[in-house]
Design an enzyme around this catalytic site. Structure first.
Site, PDB file in Angstrom:
ATOM      1  N   TYR A   1      -8.709   4.780  17.477  1.00 27.96           N
ATOM      2  CA  TYR A   1      -7.968   5.158  16.275  1.00 27.96           C
ATOM      3  C   TYR A   1      -7.884   6.678  16.161  1.00 27.96           C
ATOM      4  O   TYR A   1      -6.795   7.228  15.930  1.00 27.96           O
ATOM      5  CB  TYR A   1      -8.642   4.582  15.031  1.00 27.96           C
ATOM      6  CG  TYR A   1      -7.976   5.020  13.743  1.00 27.96           C
ATOM      7  CD1 TYR A   1      -6.804   4.415  13.316  1.00 27.96           C
ATOM      8  CD2 TYR A   1      -8.512   6.062  12.979  1.00 27.96           C
ATOM      9  CE1 TYR A   1      -6.172   4.823  12.152  1.00 27.96           C
ATOM     10  CE2 TYR A   1      -7.890   6.477  11.818  1.00 27.96           C
ATOM     11  CZ  TYR A   1      -6.724   5.859  11.407  1.00 27.96           C
ATOM     12  OH  TYR A   1      -6.100   6.283  10.251  1.00 27.96           O
TER      13      TYR A   1
ATOM     14  N   ARG B   1       0.814  -1.201   0.000  1.00 27.21           N
ATOM     15  CA  ARG B   1       0.000   0.000   0.000  1.00 27.21           C
ATOM     16  C   ARG B   1       0.862   1.273   0.000  1.00 27.21           C
ATOM     17  O   ARG B   1       1.844   1.359  -0.751  1.00 27.21           O
ATOM     18  CB  ARG B   1      -1.003  -0.045   1.159  1.00 27.21           C
ATOM     19  CG  ARG B   1      -2.077  -1.145   0.968  1.00 27.21           C
ATOM     20  CD  ARG B   1      -2.898  -1.385   2.213  1.00 27.21           C
ATOM     21  NE  ARG B   1      -3.762  -0.279   2.569  1.00 27.21           N
ATOM     22  CZ  ARG B   1      -5.033  -0.140   2.186  1.00 27.21           C
ATOM     23  NH1 ARG B   1      -5.595  -1.038   1.396  1.00 27.21           N
ATOM     24  NH2 ARG B   1      -5.742   0.892   2.596  1.00 27.21           N
TER      25      ARG B   1
ATOM     26  N   ASP C   1      -4.271  11.451   9.825  1.00 30.92           N
ATOM     27  CA  ASP C   1      -5.558  11.094   9.231  1.00 30.92           C
ATOM     28  C   ASP C   1      -6.476  12.289   9.416  1.00 30.92           C
ATOM     29  O   ASP C   1      -6.377  12.996  10.429  1.00 30.92           O
ATOM     30  CB  ASP C   1      -6.153   9.858   9.933  1.00 30.92           C
ATOM     31  CG  ASP C   1      -7.275   9.212   9.113  1.00 30.92           C
ATOM     32  OD1 ASP C   1      -8.290   9.907   8.856  1.00 30.92           O
ATOM     33  OD2 ASP C   1      -7.149   8.037   8.739  1.00 30.92           O
TER      34      ASP C   1
ATOM     35  N   SER D   1      14.854  14.360   8.498  1.00 30.85           N
ATOM     36  CA  SER D   1      13.457  14.766   8.456  1.00 30.85           C
ATOM     37  C   SER D   1      12.568  13.589   8.833  1.00 30.85           C
ATOM     38  O   SER D   1      12.899  12.433   8.576  1.00 30.85           O
ATOM     39  CB  SER D   1      13.103  15.258   7.047  1.00 30.85           C
ATOM     40  OG  SER D   1      11.776  15.710   6.970  1.00 30.85           O
TER      41      SER D   1
ATOM     42  N   LYS E   1      -4.386   9.017  16.338  1.00 26.46           N
ATOM     43  CA  LYS E   1      -3.935   9.903  15.271  1.00 26.46           C
ATOM     44  C   LYS E   1      -3.910  11.358  15.716  1.00 26.46           C
ATOM     45  O   LYS E   1      -3.053  12.142  15.273  1.00 26.46           O
ATOM     46  CB  LYS E   1      -4.818   9.723  14.037  1.00 26.46           C
ATOM     47  CG  LYS E   1      -4.620   8.376  13.342  1.00 26.46           C
ATOM     48  CD  LYS E   1      -3.196   8.211  12.850  1.00 26.46           C
ATOM     49  CE  LYS E   1      -3.009   6.933  12.060  1.00 26.46           C
ATOM     50  NZ  LYS E   1      -1.642   6.784  11.503  1.00 26.46           N
TER      51      LYS E   1
END
Length: 248
Positions: free
Chosen positions: A155, A16, A142, A136, A159
């Site tokens: 979740y 992915r 999200d 970096s 995030k």
């Protein structure tokens, strides 16, 4: 191998978005440390393909990011292999629904450890090398970090915490290390039931002004830009979401 070849560690890079980011960086001449948890075959096949293109340019390292010992080992091995580290991409993530009334301690540990604890302590392990290279960091956030998704409290919290760390690190680690985030919208549908739920997908697209999904390249190119072509950008979280964050 030239001593000045930059090196990036990308977590969750067997498939992915992580894999595509690794491919783009490799095409630009970077050496890669591909982290994986359980996708042994995919990670090693990707590393082999890259090494065929450029000899000794990629390694694959296994680690369970819910385990502190594995986090520390991953950081140590990633920085030791070529004796440098120029970039850390915290891409690995756990995502699944867990309504508040059904959350268990196991859910908390699974999501919070991988999505929040691991990025923190992995950066800590890699920080001396990143400082030496004036490197970096890019964290995958999200859009739900700001506008939560129902039945995903852990979740969303994980995030949101990573977004806060991104901004805090940008202050704490300057001027040697830049830290930014990328916040994807609808790029790849979640694996599992939602992947074939057309009603779910249509609702998401209806809130996306560009009225389509993005591609892994949209995210990968943004990550590569922040790592390679943005020397005066730090502490920013770039929404790559087709405008969805305007309507969510």
């Amino acid at each position: 191998m030239p001593a000045n070849t930059p090196v990036a560690l990308i977590t969750g890079s067997a498939h992915r978005l992580g894999a595509r980011t690794a491919q783009l960086l490799h095409e630009q001449g970077w050496n890669l440390v591909l982290h994986y948890r359980s996708r042994d075959k995919q990670a090693k096949n990707l590393a082999e393909a890259m090494n065929q293109q450029r000899e000794n340019s990629t390694i694959a390292l296994q680690a369970d990011l819910s385990e502190m010992a594995d986090i520390k080992r991953l950081g140590q091995e990633a920085t030791a292999h070529w004796g440098r580290l120029d970039a850390l991409v915290n891409n690995a993530s756990v995502f699944y629904p867990n309504p508040t009334t059904q959350v268990t301690e196991g859910d908390w540990n699974s999501i919070m450890h991988t999505n929040l604890k691991a990025p923190f302590f992995l950066l800590q392990a890699c920080l001396p090398a990143l400082r030496e290279s004036t490197g970096s960091v890019v964290n995958l956030i999200d859009i739900y970090s700001e506008k939560p998704l129902a039945e995903h409290p852990l979740y969303c919290a994980s995030k949101a915490g990573l977004a806060a760390l991104t901004r805090s690190w940008a202050k704490d680690l300057a001027p040697e290390v830049r830290v930014n985030g990328v916040s994807p919208g609808a790029i790849l549908w979640p694996e599992g039931d939602a992947a074939v739920n057309t009603d779910y997908q249509n609702k998401i697209l209806a809130k996306t002004p560009l009225n389509r999904t993005g591609t892994p390249d949209d995210i990968a190119r943004t990550i590569v830009f922040l790592l390679t072509d943005a020397p005066f950008i730090t502490g920013q979280i770039v929404a790559v979401d087709g405008g969805r964050s305007l309507n969510i």
